[in-house]
Design an enzyme around this catalytic site. Structure first.
Site, PDB file in Angstrom:
ATOM      1  N   VAL A 235      20.165 -30.034  16.624  1.00  0.00           N
ATOM      2  CA  VAL A 235      21.222 -31.292  16.659  1.00  0.00           C
ATOM      3  C   VAL A 235      22.143 -30.535  15.188  1.00  0.00           C
ATOM      4  O   VAL A 235      21.903 -28.757  15.752  1.00  0.00           O
ATOM      5  CB  VAL A 235      20.916 -32.513  15.510  1.00  0.00           C
TER       6      VAL A 235
ATOM      7  N   LYS B 265      38.148 -33.334  16.064  1.00  0.00           N
ATOM      8  CA  LYS B 265      37.576 -33.867  14.903  1.00  0.00           C
ATOM      9  C   LYS B 265      38.660 -33.420  13.451  1.00  0.00           C
ATOM     10  O   LYS B 265      38.595 -32.374  13.011  1.00  0.00           O
ATOM     11  CB  LYS B 265      35.892 -33.040  13.836  1.00  0.00           C
TER      12      LYS B 265
ATOM     13  N   GLY C 211      26.291 -28.320   6.840  1.00  0.00           N
ATOM     14  CA  GLY C 211      24.893 -27.269   7.340  1.00  0.00           C
ATOM     15  C   GLY C 211      25.838 -25.860   8.072  1.00  0.00           C
ATOM     16  O   GLY C 211      25.468 -24.974   7.467  1.00  0.00           O
TER      17      GLY C 211
ATOM     18  N   TYR D 250      31.939 -24.683  -9.188  1.00  0.00           N
ATOM     19  CA  TYR D 250      32.168 -23.808  -8.357  1.00  0.00           C
ATOM     20  C   TYR D 250      32.895 -23.611  -6.511  1.00  0.00           C
ATOM     21  O   TYR D 250      32.254 -25.094  -6.256  1.00  0.00           O
ATOM     22  CB  TYR D 250      30.990 -22.893  -8.506  1.00  0.00           C
ATOM     23  N   TYR D 251      32.987 -22.677  -6.513  1.00  0.00           N
ATOM     24  CA  TYR D 251      33.583 -22.765  -4.788  1.00  0.00           C
ATOM     25  C   TYR D 251      32.190 -23.779  -4.142  1.00  0.00           C
ATOM     26  O   TYR D 251      30.761 -23.334  -4.321  1.00  0.00           O
ATOM     27  CB  TYR D 251      34.102 -21.338  -4.497  1.00  0.00           C
TER      28      TYR D 251
HETATM   29  C1  LIG Z   1      19.515 -34.951  11.589  1.00  0.00           C
HETATM   30  C2  LIG Z   1      20.003 -32.945  10.822  1.00  0.00           C
HETATM   31  C3  LIG Z   1      21.665 -33.461  11.617  1.00  0.00           C
HETATM   32  C4  LIG Z   1      22.599 -31.960  11.633  1.00  0.00           C
HETATM   33  N1  LIG Z   1      24.291 -32.535  11.755  1.00  0.00           N
HETATM   34  C5  LIG Z   1      24.834 -31.834  11.174  1.00  0.00           C
HETATM   35  C6  LIG Z   1      25.893 -31.554  11.340  1.00  0.00           C
HETATM   36  O1  LIG Z   1      26.804 -32.970  12.552  1.00  0.00           O
HETATM   37  N2  LIG Z   1      26.926 -30.494  11.369  1.00  0.00           N
HETATM   38  C7  LIG Z   1      26.488 -29.283  10.952  1.00  0.00           C
HETATM   39  O2  LIG Z   1      26.985 -28.266  10.411  1.00  0.00           O
HETATM   40  N3  LIG Z   1      25.334 -29.207  10.502  1.00  0.00           N
HETATM   41  C8  LIG Z   1      24.177 -30.176  10.641  1.00  0.00           C
HETATM   42  N4  LIG Z   1      22.615 -29.852  10.801  1.00  0.00           N
HETATM   43  C9  LIG Z   1      22.067 -28.486  10.471  1.00  0.00           C
HETATM   44  C10 LIG Z   1      22.223 -27.706  11.557  1.00  0.00           C
HETATM   45  O3  LIG Z   1      21.691 -28.507  13.202  1.00  0.00           O
HETATM   46  C11 LIG Z   1      21.624 -26.385  11.211  1.00  0.00           C
HETATM   47  O4  LIG Z   1      22.521 -25.843   9.899  1.00  0.00           O
HETATM   48  C12 LIG Z   1      21.922 -25.309  12.286  1.00  0.00           C
HETATM   49  O5  LIG Z   1      21.883 -25.793  13.299  1.00  0.00           O
HETATM   50  C13 LIG Z   1      21.038 -24.173  12.079  1.00  0.00           C
HETATM   51  O6  LIG Z   1      19.379 -24.229  12.231  1.00  0.00           O
HETATM   52  P1  LIG Z   1      18.895 -23.136  12.337  1.00  0.00           P
HETATM   53  O7  LIG Z   1      19.395 -21.808  13.484  1.00  0.00           O
HETATM   54  O8  LIG Z   1      18.540 -22.383  10.933  1.00  0.00           O
HETATM   55  O9  LIG Z   1      17.340 -23.582  13.071  1.00  0.00           O
HETATM   56  P2  LIG Z   1      17.021 -23.690  13.868  1.00  0.00           P
HETATM   57  O10 LIG Z   1      17.583 -24.712  15.100  1.00  0.00           O
HETATM   58  O11 LIG Z   1      16.006 -24.717  13.821  1.00  0.00           O
HETATM   59  O12 LIG Z   1      16.327 -22.024  14.796  1.00  0.00           O
HETATM   60  C14 LIG Z   1      14.885 -21.950  14.159  1.00  0.00           C
HETATM   61  C15 LIG Z   1      15.414 -20.772  15.562  1.00  0.00           C
HETATM   62  O13 LIG Z   1      13.722 -20.415  14.813  1.00  0.00           O
HETATM   63  C16 LIG Z   1      12.552 -19.749  16.259  1.00  0.00           C
HETATM   64  N5  LIG Z   1      12.005 -19.654  15.407  1.00  0.00           N
HETATM   65  C17 LIG Z   1      10.650 -20.833  14.435  1.00  0.00           C
HETATM   66  N6  LIG Z   1      10.182 -19.735  13.845  1.00  0.00           N
HETATM   67  C18 LIG Z   1       9.850 -18.164  14.950  1.00  0.00           C
HETATM   68  C19 LIG Z   1       8.977 -17.596  14.991  1.00  0.00           C
HETATM   69  N7  LIG Z   1       7.571 -17.554  13.925  1.00  0.00           N
HETATM   70  N8  LIG Z   1       8.984 -16.251  15.543  1.00  0.00           N
HETATM   71  C20 LIG Z   1      10.292 -16.382  16.689  1.00  0.00           C
HETATM   72  N9  LIG Z   1      11.269 -17.558  16.463  1.00  0.00           N
HETATM   73  C21 LIG Z   1      10.921 -18.289  15.752  1.00  0.00           C
HETATM   74  C22 LIG Z   1      13.290 -21.064  16.312  1.00  0.00           C
HETATM   75  O14 LIG Z   1      12.457 -20.470  17.324  1.00  0.00           O
HETATM   76  C23 LIG Z   1      14.933 -20.898  17.070  1.00  0.00           C
HETATM   77  O15 LIG Z   1      15.282 -20.269  17.947  1.00  0.00           O
HETATM   78  C24 LIG Z   1      21.859 -31.052  11.380  1.00  0.00           C
HETATM   79  C25 LIG Z   1      20.506 -30.732  10.549  1.00  0.00           C
HETATM   80  C26 LIG Z   1      19.517 -32.270  10.971  1.00  0.00           C
HETATM   81  C27 LIG Z   1      18.719 -31.644  10.595  1.00  0.00           C
HETATM   82  N1  LIG Z   2      37.017 -26.367   3.258  1.00  0.00           N
HETATM   83  C1  LIG Z   2      37.399 -27.807   3.877  1.00  0.00           C
HETATM   84  C2  LIG Z   2      36.620 -28.461   2.981  1.00  0.00           C
HETATM   85  C3  LIG Z   2      37.103 -30.393   3.904  1.00  0.00           C
HETATM   86  C4  LIG Z   2      38.938 -30.376   2.892  1.00  0.00           C
HETATM   87  N2  LIG Z   2      39.119 -31.447   3.963  1.00  0.00           N
HETATM   88  C5  LIG Z   2      37.811 -31.965   5.224  1.00  0.00           C
HETATM   89  C6  LIG Z   2      37.546 -33.278   5.371  1.00  0.00           C
HETATM   90  C7  LIG Z   2      36.577 -33.146   5.814  1.00  0.00           C
HETATM   91 CL1  LIG Z   2      35.811 -35.349   6.944  1.00  0.00          CL
HETATM   92  C8  LIG Z   2      35.161 -32.514   5.371  1.00  0.00           C
HETATM   93  C9  LIG Z   2      35.724 -31.575   4.937  1.00  0.00           C
HETATM   94  C10 LIG Z   2      36.905 -31.471   4.442  1.00  0.00           C
HETATM   95  C11 LIG Z   2      37.669 -27.758   5.019  1.00  0.00           C
HETATM   96  O1  LIG Z   2      37.185 -27.581   5.865  1.00  0.00           O
HETATM   97  O2  LIG Z   2      38.701 -27.882   5.600  1.00  0.00           O
END
Ligand SMILES: Cc1cc2nc3c(=O)[nH]c(=O)nc-3n(C[C@H](O)[C@H](O)[C@H](O)COP(=O)(O)OP(=O)(O)OC[C@H]3O[C@@H](n4cnc5c(N)ncnc54)[C@H](O)[C@@H]3O)c2cc1C
Ligand SMILES: N[C@H](Cc1c[nH]c2cc(Cl)ccc12)C(=O)O
Length: 521
Positions: free
Chosen positions: A48, A79, A366, A456-457
Site C-alpha cells: 500500500v 491528487k 509515509g 519544527y519542520y
Molecule cells: C495501511 C497503510 C497505508 C499507507 N498508505 C500510505 C499512503 O497513502 N501514502 C504514503 O505516503 N504512505 C502510505 N503508507 C506508508 C507506505 O506504505 C510506506 O511508507 C512505504 O510503502 C514504504 O514501505 P517500506 O519500503 O519501508 O517497507 P515495505 O514495503 O514493507 O518493504 C520492506 C522490504 O524489505 C524486504 N525485507 C524484509 N526483511 C528482509 C530480509 N530479512 N532480507 C531481505 N529483504 C527483506 C522486503 O522483501 C521488502 O522488499 C501506508 C502504510 C500502511 C501500513
Molecule cells: N509540504 C506540503 C504539505 C502540504 C501543503 N498542503 C497540503 C495539502 C495536503 Cl492534502 C497534504 C499536504 C500538504 C506539500 O506537499 O505541498
C-alpha cells in the site's frame, strides 16, 4: 571498518523506501558511491502507500524524471486535495487542498470567513481546488501548462532546494497517486541502469564488529555482503536497526490508536466511472476508509483500532463500502507499528521508511517521511571520521518531522465533531502529545499561524491545520476581534475572485481523465 570515506552503501529492502533511497543516492553521488540493494523474493512489500504530498515532485525532479516518463508506467493520477467525509457527521465533507491560503487586509481569509463567510463551505469559499475536485478537473491543460499562472511552477525559486527549504515559498497545486509496486519497479529500473547492484535474497544474519557497527549481512544464497553504510528499508520488521542494533521503538499508540488496516485493490474502468482528483478519507465507526483512484483500479482500505473493531468486521465494512466490484478481490490485512525508532541512525546503520517509523496513513505522510529522510541522509552524509554531529542532526530532524506529523494527525481526531461511537467518543479524552492542548487553546482565539503550530519542520504549513480545524468542526473557533472594526471590502473582493476563478477553471480545464489519456498516449 577502514578509515576511508564510506563509499559502499548496502540497502536491505526493496519496497518504496529501498528503491527511492537507491535511485536518489545514485542521482546524488553517481559512480562515486557503490550501491547494493538486497530484497527478499519471499517477504513481500507492504503493498500500500499510493498517495503522496506535492513535495514529491522535488524527488522526481532530482532524478530528472518528467511526468510523461514515470506516470503512465505507474498508473498514476493527480491528487489536488484530501477530501474528508463524515468526520463532522454523516453527509458532511470538506477538502484539505494543495493551495496557499490567501489574505485580505493583513488577515488570512479563513479569519474573514469565520466572521462573515459567503457560504457554509470554508473550503469552497477560500480555495479554488474544492470546486476542481468536485468537478473532476485536471490541474494541467491539454498543452501541458499548469492550470493558472497563480500556481506558477516554483517561479523565482532557486533550484536544488530541499523540501524544508521550499516550505512557505510557494504551494505547488497537486500531488500524485500511483501503484506502489509499479513505482518500486520503475525506480529499480532507473537505479539498475545507473549501476545499482540488485540481489534478490533474504538477509539471515547481521554481523557486528567489536564496536557494535555492522560489518556485513549474511544472505541465504549470496553469502556475506559487506558495506560501509547500511540502510535498513526492511519495513515494520526493522531487521537491522531494531533487531540487530537493538534500537528501541517509541510507540505513538497512546495518542494515535489505529494499529490495523485491511486493503483491497478494486478493478475499475476509470474512464467510464469517472473519478475525483483527490484522496478520500471517509470516517467509519472505528476509524476511516481511504479511497485512492488510479488508472484501472481503486485502492481502498479501512484503517482501524483493534481495540474497537475485529478484523473480520473491518473487512465486512470495507467490502460493503467498496461494493460488488470488490467481491472477488482478496483482502490484505496489515498490522501497523505506529511510532518511531528512538534514533533512526545508529553507528553505521540508517533506517528509512517503515523501519524508521510510521504515523498511520491519514494525510498520506509515509512517502513524504521517506523522501525527507533521504534528503537528510544526503545532507548529512558521513566522511571517514563519521562525525557524531552529523548523525545527531540527522536524528533530530527525523524525530522532529515524525513528532510534528503525529501532532497534526491527532488534531484530526480531537477536532472531529462526530462522537456517535465509543471510538469517536474516546478520541476526545485520549492523551495528547505534550504542548498540543495548549496550542489548541491558543487556536481557539487565534487561528493557526507560523508562530503557534508545532515549532519544527514537519512538512505541514499552518493553513493545513486551519483546514482541519474548520473542516472537522468539533473545536469552537472565532475570528480575530480586530475584524469587528476592520473594513471588509478587500475580503469580499477576494471571496468574489475565488468564486470567479473557480468557475473559470471548472469551465476551461479538461477532465483529469482526458488529460491523463493524452499523457499516456
Ligand atoms: C495501511 C497503510 C497505508 C499507507 N498508505 C500510505 C499512503 O497513502 N501514502 C504514503 O505516503 N504512505 C502510505 N503508507 C506508508 C507506505 O506504505 C510506506 O511508507 C512505504 O510503502 C514504504 O514501505 P517500506 O519500503 O519501508 O517497507 P515495505 O514495503 O514493507 O518493504 C520492506 C522490504 O524489505 C524486504 N525485507 C524484509 N526483511 C528482509 C530480509 N530479512 N532480507 C531481505 N529483504 C527483506 C522486503 O522483501 C521488502 O522488499 C501506508 C502504510 C500502511 C501500513
Ligand atoms: N509540504 C506540503 C504539505 C502540504 C501543503 N498542503 C497540503 C495539502 C495536503 Cl492534502 C497534504 C499536504 C500538504 C506539500 O506537499 O505541498
Amino acid at each position: 571498518m577502514s578509515a576511508k570515506n564510506p563509499d559502499r552503501v548496502v540497502i536491505v529492502g526493496g519496497g518504496t523506501a529501498g528503491w527511492m533511497t537507491a535511485s536518489y543516492l545514485k542521482a546524488a553521488f553517481g559512480d562515486r558511491l557503490s550501491v547494493t540493494l538486497v530484497e527478499s523474493g519471499k517477504i513481500g512489500t507492504i503493498g500500500v502507500g499510493e498517495a503522496t504530498f506535492s513535495d514529491i515532485r522535488h524527488f522526481f525532479e532530482f532524478l530528472d524524471l518528467k511526468e510523461e516518463d514515470w506516470m503512465p508506467a505507474c498508473n498514476a493520477t493527480y491528487k489536488l486535495a484530501v477530501r474528508f467525509e463524515d468526520w463532522r457527521g454523516p453527509g458532511h465533507h470538506f477538502y484539505h487542498p494543495f493551495e496557499q491560503l490567501r489574505s485580505a487586509g493583513g488577515f488570512p481569509l479563513t479569519d474573514w470567513w469565520l466572521r462573515n463567510g459567503p457560504s457554509e463551505r470554508f473550503d469552497k469559499d477560500c480555495f479554488v481546488m474544492a470546486s476542481l475536485c468536485d468537478n473532476g478537473r485536471s490541474p494541467r491543460r491539454l498543452d501541458g501548462s499548469l492550470l493558472d499562472q497563480d500556481f506558477a511552477e516554483g517561479a523565482g525559486e532557486p533550484a536544488g532546494l530541499t523540501m524544508s527549504e521550499h516550505q512557505g515559498k510557494t504551494q505547488f497545486p497537486y500531488a500524485y497517486h500511483f501503484e506502489a509496486a509499479l513505482l518500486a519497479e520503475y525506480l529499480a529500473g532507473y537505479s539498475i541502469d545507473r549501476g545499482v547492484r540488485r540481489i534478490v535474497d533474504e538477509v539471515r544474519h547481521v554481523r557486528l564488529d567489536e564496536r557494535g557497527w555492522i560489518d556485513h549481512v549474511v544472505t541465504k544464497e549470496h553469502g556475506q555482503i559487506h558495506g560501509d553504510l547500511f540502510v535498513d528499508c526492511t519495513g515494520f520488521r526493522g531487521v537491522l536497526l531494531n533487531q540487530a542494533l537493538d534500537v528501541p521503538f517509541v510507540s505513538y499508540q497512546d495518542t494515535l490508536p489505529n494499529d490495523s488496516a485491511v486493503a483491497l485493490q478494486v478493478p475499475l474502468d476509470t474512464e467510464k466511472a469517472g473519478f475525483r482528483p483527490c484522496t478520500t478519507a471517509t470516517a467509519q465507526k472505528a476509524g476511516w476508509i481511504w479511497t485512492i483512484p488510479l488508472i484501472g483500479r481503486i485502492g481502498t482500505g479501512y484503517v482501524y483500532a483493534k481495540d474497537y473493531c475485529e478484523p473480520e468486521e473491518a473487512e465486512r465494512t470495507l467490502r460493503e463500502f467498496a461494493g460488488p466490484r470488490a467481491a472477488e478481490v482478496e483482502a490484505n490485512h496489515i498490522r501497523m507499528r505506529i511510532g518511531r525508532s528512538e534514533q533512526s541512525w545508529k553507528n553505521n546503520c540508517v533506517a528509512v521508511g517503515l523501519s524508521s517509523g510510521f504515523v498511520e496513513p491519514l494525510e498520506s505522510t509515509g512517502i513524504f517521511l521517506i523522501h525527507h529522510a533521504i534528503e537528510q541522509l544526503v545532507k548529512h552524509f558521513p566522511a571517514a571520521d563519521w562525525h557524531p554531529r552529523l548523525r545527531e542532526r540527522y536524528n533530530s530532524a527525523v524525530a522532529n518531522v515524525m513528532d510534528g506529523v503525529r501532532e497534526f494527525l491527532v488534531v484530526h481526531y480531537k477536532g472531529a465533531a462526530r462522537d456517535d461511537t465509543r471510538y469517536w467518543k474516546d478520541t476526545k479524552t485520549r492523551a495528547m502529545p505534550d504542548a498540543l492542548a495548549e496550542r489548541i487553546e491558543r487556536w481557539q482565539v487565534q487561528l493557526p499561524d507560523s508562530e503557534n503550530v508545532f515549532p519544527y519542520y514537519h512538512g505541514l504549513p499552518p493553513y493545513s491545520y486551519m483546514c482541519v480545524l474548520l473542516g472537522t468542526g468539533g473545536i469552537p473557533l472565532r475570528p480575530s476581534p480586530a475584524l469587528n472594526i476592520s473594513d471588509e471590502t478587500a475580503a469580499r473582493k477576494e471571496f468574489a475572485a475565488i468564486r470567479d476563478k473557480a468557475k473559470f477553471l471548472v469551465d476551461t480545464l479538461p477532465s483529469q481523465y482526458e488529460y491523463l489519456a493524452e499523457l499516456r498516449a
